[in-house]
Design a protein around this motif. Structure first.
Motif, PDB file in Angstrom:
ATOM      1  N   TYR A  15       0.870  -1.250  -0.044  1.00  0.00           N
ATOM      2  CA  TYR A  15      -0.045  -0.051   0.100  1.00  0.00           C
ATOM      3  C   TYR A  15       0.856   1.434   0.022  1.00  0.00           C
ATOM      4  CZ  TYR A  15      -4.444  -2.546   0.808  1.00  0.00           C
ATOM      5  OH  TYR A  15      -5.669  -2.985   0.597  1.00  0.00           O
ATOM      6  N   GLN A  16       1.863   1.187   0.889  1.00  0.00           N
ATOM      7  CA  GLN A  16       2.619   2.308   0.785  1.00  0.00           C
ATOM      8  C   GLN A  16       3.342   2.576  -0.562  1.00  0.00           C
ATOM      9  OE1 GLN A  16       2.290   4.030   3.512  1.00  0.00           O
ATOM     10  NE2 GLN A  16       1.319   2.119   4.327  1.00  0.00           N
ATOM     11  N   ALA A  17       3.903   1.416  -0.973  1.00  0.00           N
ATOM     12  CA  ALA A  17       4.766   1.464  -2.416  1.00  0.00           C
ATOM     13  C   ALA A  17       3.761   2.154  -3.439  1.00  0.00           C
ATOM     14  CB  ALA A  17       5.207  -0.002  -2.871  1.00  0.00           C
ATOM     15  N   ASN A  18       2.560   1.843  -3.529  1.00  0.00           N
ATOM     16  CA  ASN A  18       1.570   2.447  -4.577  1.00  0.00           C
ATOM     17  C   ASN A  18       1.289   3.805  -4.027  1.00  0.00           C
ATOM     18  OD1 ASN A  18      -0.497   2.031  -6.439  1.00  0.00           O
ATOM     19  ND2 ASN A  18      -1.818   2.730  -4.857  1.00  0.00           N
ATOM     20  N   ALA A  19       1.179   4.432  -2.809  1.00  0.00           N
ATOM     21  CA  ALA A  19       1.076   5.613  -2.591  1.00  0.00           C
ATOM     22  C   ALA A  19       2.223   6.309  -2.850  1.00  0.00           C
ATOM     23  CB  ALA A  19       0.588   5.907  -1.082  1.00  0.00           C
ATOM     24  N   ALA A  20       3.470   5.847  -2.771  1.00  0.00           N
ATOM     25  CA  ALA A  20       4.433   6.466  -2.890  1.00  0.00           C
ATOM     26  C   ALA A  20       4.688   6.480  -4.653  1.00  0.00           C
ATOM     27  CB  ALA A  20       5.861   5.954  -2.449  1.00  0.00           C
ATOM     28  N   GLY A  21       4.092   5.917  -5.249  1.00  0.00           N
ATOM     29  CA  GLY A  21       4.339   5.657  -6.768  1.00  0.00           C
ATOM     30  C   GLY A  21       5.740   5.081  -7.096  1.00  0.00           C
ATOM     31  N   ASP A  22       6.239   4.155  -6.204  1.00  0.00           N
ATOM     32  CA  ASP A  22       7.616   3.469  -6.173  1.00  0.00           C
ATOM     33  C   ASP A  22       7.538   2.012  -6.782  1.00  0.00           C
ATOM     34  OD1 ASP A  22       9.897   2.658  -5.744  1.00  0.00           O
ATOM     35  OD2 ASP A  22      10.354   3.663  -4.069  1.00  0.00           O
ATOM     36  N   ARG A  23       7.636   1.606  -7.959  1.00  0.00           N
ATOM     37  CA  ARG A  23       7.338   0.460  -8.477  1.00  0.00           C
ATOM     38  C   ARG A  23       8.539  -0.575  -7.937  1.00  0.00           C
ATOM     39  NH1 ARG A  23       2.406  -0.300  -9.727  1.00  0.00           N
ATOM     40  NH2 ARG A  23       2.846  -2.125 -11.194  1.00  0.00           N
ATOM     41  N   GLY A  24       9.655   0.198  -7.789  1.00  0.00           N
ATOM     42  CA  GLY A  24      10.844  -0.595  -7.325  1.00  0.00           C
ATOM     43  C   GLY A  24      10.564  -1.055  -5.878  1.00  0.00           C
ATOM     44  N   LEU A  25      10.116  -0.295  -4.986  1.00  0.00           N
ATOM     45  CA  LEU A  25       9.843  -0.586  -3.714  1.00  0.00           C
ATOM     46  C   LEU A  25       9.131  -1.918  -3.613  1.00  0.00           C
ATOM     47  CD1 LEU A  25      10.070  -0.659  -0.624  1.00  0.00           C
ATOM     48  CD2 LEU A  25       8.459   1.616  -0.879  1.00  0.00           C
ATOM     49  N   GLY A  26       7.873  -1.575  -4.444  1.00  0.00           N
ATOM     50  CA  GLY A  26       6.724  -2.685  -4.491  1.00  0.00           C
ATOM     51  C   GLY A  26       7.351  -4.051  -4.972  1.00  0.00           C
ATOM     52  N   ALA A  27       7.955  -3.957  -6.075  1.00  0.00           N
ATOM     53  CA  ALA A  27       8.413  -5.137  -6.802  1.00  0.00           C
ATOM     54  C   ALA A  27       9.727  -5.764  -5.820  1.00  0.00           C
ATOM     55  CB  ALA A  27       9.224  -4.779  -8.030  1.00  0.00           C
ATOM     56  N   ASN A  28      10.339  -5.028  -5.095  1.00  0.00           N
ATOM     57  CA  ASN A  28      11.232  -5.690  -3.930  1.00  0.00           C
ATOM     58  C   ASN A  28      10.284  -6.289  -2.946  1.00  0.00           C
ATOM     59  OD1 ASN A  28      13.709  -6.216  -2.695  1.00  0.00           O
ATOM     60  ND2 ASN A  28      13.415  -4.515  -1.359  1.00  0.00           N
ATOM     61  N   ILE A  29       9.299  -5.618  -2.327  1.00  0.00           N
ATOM     62  CA  ILE A  29       8.479  -6.421  -1.585  1.00  0.00           C
ATOM     63  C   ILE A  29       7.745  -7.944  -2.046  1.00  0.00           C
ATOM     64  CG2 ILE A  29       6.313  -6.412  -0.230  1.00  0.00           C
ATOM     65  CD1 ILE A  29       6.966  -3.233   0.003  1.00  0.00           C
ATOM     66  N   LEU A  30       7.474  -7.821  -3.293  1.00  0.00           N
ATOM     67  CA  LEU A  30       7.204  -9.096  -3.988  1.00  0.00           C
ATOM     68  C   LEU A  30       8.133 -10.171  -3.932  1.00  0.00           C
ATOM     69  CD1 LEU A  30       4.797  -7.924  -6.874  1.00  0.00           C
ATOM     70  CD2 LEU A  30       4.235  -8.524  -4.689  1.00  0.00           C
ATOM     71  N   GLY A  31       9.419  -9.636  -4.151  1.00  0.00           N
ATOM     72  CA  GLY A  31      10.502 -10.598  -4.184  1.00  0.00           C
ATOM     73  C   GLY A  31      10.609 -11.392  -2.913  1.00  0.00           C
ATOM     74  N   PHE A  32      10.566 -10.502  -1.796  1.00  0.00           N
ATOM     75  CA  PHE A  32      10.643 -11.137  -0.554  1.00  0.00           C
ATOM     76  C   PHE A  32       9.510 -12.117  -0.141  1.00  0.00           C
ATOM     77  CE2 PHE A  32      13.729  -7.724   0.301  1.00  0.00           C
ATOM     78  CZ  PHE A  32      14.567  -8.383   1.261  1.00  0.00           C
ATOM     79  N   MET A  33       8.251 -11.872  -0.638  1.00  0.00           N
ATOM     80  CA  MET A  33       7.108 -12.625  -0.425  1.00  0.00           C
ATOM     81  C   MET A  33       7.409 -13.676  -1.120  1.00  0.00           C
ATOM     82  SD  MET A  33       4.232  -9.590  -0.773  1.00  0.00           S
ATOM     83  CE  MET A  33       2.620 -11.115  -0.518  1.00  0.00           C
ATOM     84  N   SER A  34       8.167 -13.775  -2.449  1.00  0.00           N
ATOM     85  CA  SER A  34       8.425 -15.164  -3.122  1.00  0.00           C
ATOM     86  C   SER A  34       9.371 -15.886  -2.202  1.00  0.00           C
ATOM     87  CB  SER A  34       9.106 -14.593  -4.516  1.00  0.00           C
ATOM     88  OG  SER A  34       9.602 -15.674  -5.239  1.00  0.00           O
ATOM     89  N   CYS A  35      10.358 -15.343  -1.735  1.00  0.00           N
ATOM     90  CA  CYS A  35      11.390 -15.974  -0.865  1.00  0.00           C
ATOM     91  C   CYS A  35      10.527 -16.591   0.301  1.00  0.00           C
ATOM     92  CB  CYS A  35      12.410 -14.915  -0.361  1.00  0.00           C
ATOM     93  SG  CYS A  35      13.752 -15.686   0.511  1.00  0.00           S
ATOM     94  N   GLN A  36       9.772 -16.020   0.653  1.00  0.00           N
ATOM     95  CA  GLN A  36       8.753 -16.955   1.803  1.00  0.00           C
ATOM     96  C   GLN A  36       8.084 -17.944   1.386  1.00  0.00           C
ATOM     97  OE1 GLN A  36       5.278 -15.100   3.263  1.00  0.00           O
ATOM     98  NE2 GLN A  36       5.979 -15.304   5.319  1.00  0.00           N
ATOM     99  N   ALA A  37       7.436 -17.615   0.074  1.00  0.00           N
ATOM    100  CA  ALA A  37       6.548 -18.655  -0.378  1.00  0.00           C
ATOM    101  C   ALA A  37       7.280 -19.787  -0.605  1.00  0.00           C
ATOM    102  CB  ALA A  37       5.959 -18.283  -1.614  1.00  0.00           C
ATOM    103  N   LYS A  38       8.510 -19.902  -1.021  1.00  0.00           N
ATOM    104  CA  LYS A  38       9.168 -21.255  -1.119  1.00  0.00           C
ATOM    105  C   LYS A  38       9.693 -22.008  -0.168  1.00  0.00           C
ATOM    106  CE  LYS A  38      13.933 -18.968  -1.609  1.00  0.00           C
ATOM    107  NZ  LYS A  38      14.076 -19.315  -0.128  1.00  0.00           N
ATOM    108  N   ASP A  39       9.780 -20.935   0.949  1.00  0.00           N
ATOM    109  CA  ASP A  39       9.996 -21.513   2.248  1.00  0.00           C
ATOM    110  C   ASP A  39       8.813 -22.365   2.976  1.00  0.00           C
ATOM    111  OD1 ASP A  39      12.655 -20.651   2.193  1.00  0.00           O
ATOM    112  OD2 ASP A  39      12.637 -19.920   4.143  1.00  0.00           O
ATOM    113  N   LEU A  40       7.734 -21.605   2.510  1.00  0.00           N
ATOM    114  CA  LEU A  40       6.462 -22.369   2.940  1.00  0.00           C
ATOM    115  C   LEU A  40       6.016 -23.499   1.937  1.00  0.00           C
ATOM    116  CD1 LEU A  40       4.441 -19.244   3.693  1.00  0.00           C
ATOM    117  CD2 LEU A  40       5.378 -20.881   5.357  1.00  0.00           C
ATOM    118  N   GLY A  41       6.794 -23.923   0.983  1.00  0.00           N
ATOM    119  CA  GLY A  41       6.529 -24.842   0.101  1.00  0.00           C
ATOM    120  C   GLY A  41       5.466 -24.485  -0.934  1.00  0.00           C
TER     121      GLY A  41
END
Length: 455
Positions: free
Chosen positions: A242-268
């Motif tokens: 939500y903050q990344a969207n409000a800031a108009g910062d695609r890099g920040l949002g994409a980085n957060i998705l990258g961390f969510m991907s890292c967690q997803a693989k750990d969760l199987g």
């Protein structure tokens, strides 16, 4: 009216689960949510005879059965009393408009008092629910009016100071680990959220404040994930989007998705890990080679866990190719400081461990350790544990080398930094050494690692 024993028996039959399966799934769920309680595999048989489980098992049982049966299962239906403990998905309270007001509310919701958090059990998002926030962020339009007229004026210079504190917290995490840093991050987030709520500022300053809040939420999510608290991590990261969207910062949002991907693989959740990583890559215009490198490496890790060797290699080639483009005019964001050649080799080594290509994994991990120097950091402990695993798992094990590296990892995680994620890799190393437990040196190492793993 059915008794509680009849109710749980009927629902288990509908789910196709034996009591032992329910116990195993409940224990997995408890571990995923940072709970220390565990069930004996036979305990649900007592529930079928009419015994009532203690907290947190009623809330977890209703949540698991609801997920399995695709309908809401309540405590009333089970005939169990209300324990005053609410189970809710990690996205609870975060179904908000993609506006500056929604972003501010999201930050407040996830940073609420510990007492409020303790009374509710938030359940980790899995399956399609895990990728839903990513898709919403991807299609959301950044708000056009971020300015505020409330309170005293806030200048860009104040945001500079706030960002300097954020940078210090990031580097503190590198050397102390998650257990020592999260509380400070939450306190600093409260300051930034207070500024967003109570001060007046221009659109430009407002965007910067949201970006600062977003990076703090990203960091809080990472610290929670590294400490094994997956649901809390997801809540921080959703709010960060939500903050990344409000800031108009695609890099920040994409980085957060990258961390969510890292967690997803750990969760199987391997398919979701790929989806999140590729959504991150597709959403980012590649303005910063460092950020693009981070996203390529996240994709490589997701593909490696899926045993997709060709896609893994392609993503790694892209990542290493970007290191040749380091012109200063790209303006890499400060939060991308951690990605360097050593880290890229470490993540490549992890990928080849997952692909069971021990020689390539070893080459990359050795290079990462050589480039990092003598720093006793969490990442150094992780690299040592992974490198040790390659020596154990290769066709002709070299136990002396594995044990020396394993000892270094244990020493760092015992006396230098805290990281549940890295301890998990030490646990994996101990498991790989199990066939050699009759060897005195192996037995001694496993004993030395026992206290760390138990903690």
């Amino acid at each position: 009216m059915a008794t509680s024993g009849e109710a749980i028996a009927r629902l288990l039959a509908e789910a196709g689960w034996q009591p032992e399966q329910l116990a195993r799934r409940l224990n997995e769920c408890a571990e995923r949510h940072g709970r220390t309680e565990r069930l004996h595999p036979k305990t649900p048989y007592k529930w079928k005879r009419g015994d009532v489980p203690r907290s947190p098992w009623p809330a977890l049982t209703t949540a698991l059965l609801s997920e399995q049966l695709q309908r809401t299962i309540s405590l009333d239906e089970l005939g169990w009393p209300d324990e005053g403990f609410e189970a809710a998905p990690a996205s609870a309270g975060l179904d908000l408009p993609w506006s500056s007001t929604g972003a501010l509310r999201a930050a407040e919701v996830v940073n609420e008092s510990e007492g409020m958090m303790h009374r509710r059990m938030f359940l980790t998002l899995l399956g399609s629910a895990l990728t839903s926030p990513a898709h919403e962020w991807l299609i959301a339009q950044p708000p056009t009016d971020i300015a505020s007229t409330a309170g005293r004026h806030l200048s860009g210079e104040v945001v500079d100071h706030l960002d300097a504190v954020t940078a210090s917290l990031r580097r503190m995490d590198d050397h102390l680990g998650s257990g020592h840093t999260l509380g400070l991050v939450r306190q600093h987030l409260s300051v930034v959220v207070g500024a967003l709520r109570e001060r007046s500022y221009t659109d430009t300053v407002g965007q910067r404040l949201h970006a600062t809040a977003g990076e703090l939420l990203r960091l809080a999510g990472w610290l929670s994930f590294d400490d094994g608290h997956h649901t809390q991590a997801q809540r921080f990261w959703i709010a960060g989007l939500y903050q990344a969207n409000a800031a108009g910062d695609r890099g920040l949002g994409a980085n957060i998705l990258g961390f969510m991907s890292c967690q997803a693989k750990d969760l199987g959740q391997l398919r979701q890990a790929v989806t999140l990583a590729e959504t991150a890559r597709a959403s980012y215009p590649a303005a910063s080679p460092k950020v693009a490198t981070i996203l390529d490496l996240r994709a490589a890790e997701a593909y490696a866990n899926n045993r997709a060797e060709t896609d893994t290699r392609r993503a790694l080639d892209n990542a290493f190719g970007r290191f040749t483009d380091s012109r200063p005019e790209h303006g890499d964001p400060d939060w991308s400081y951690w990605i360097n050649e050593a880290q890229a080799h470490a993540q490549a080594g992890y990928c080849f461990v997952k692909l069971e290509d021990w020689p390539r994994a070893r080459d990359h991990l050795r290079t990462a350790l050589r480039l990092q120097g003598n720093e006793y950091t969490r990442e150094g402990a992780l690299r040592n544990a992974l490198l040790a695993t390659t020596y154990v798992r290769q066709e002709q094990p070299e136990l002396d080398k594995a044990l020396a590296l394993g000892d270094q990892a244990v020493q760092t995680l015992t006396g230098q930094v805290t990281s549940a994620r890295c301890i998990k890799h030490v646990r994996n190393l101990v498991g790989a050494l199990a066939p050699y437990r009759r060897t005195p040196a192996v037995r001694q190492f496993c004993q030395d690692a026992k206290d760390l793993i138990a903690a």
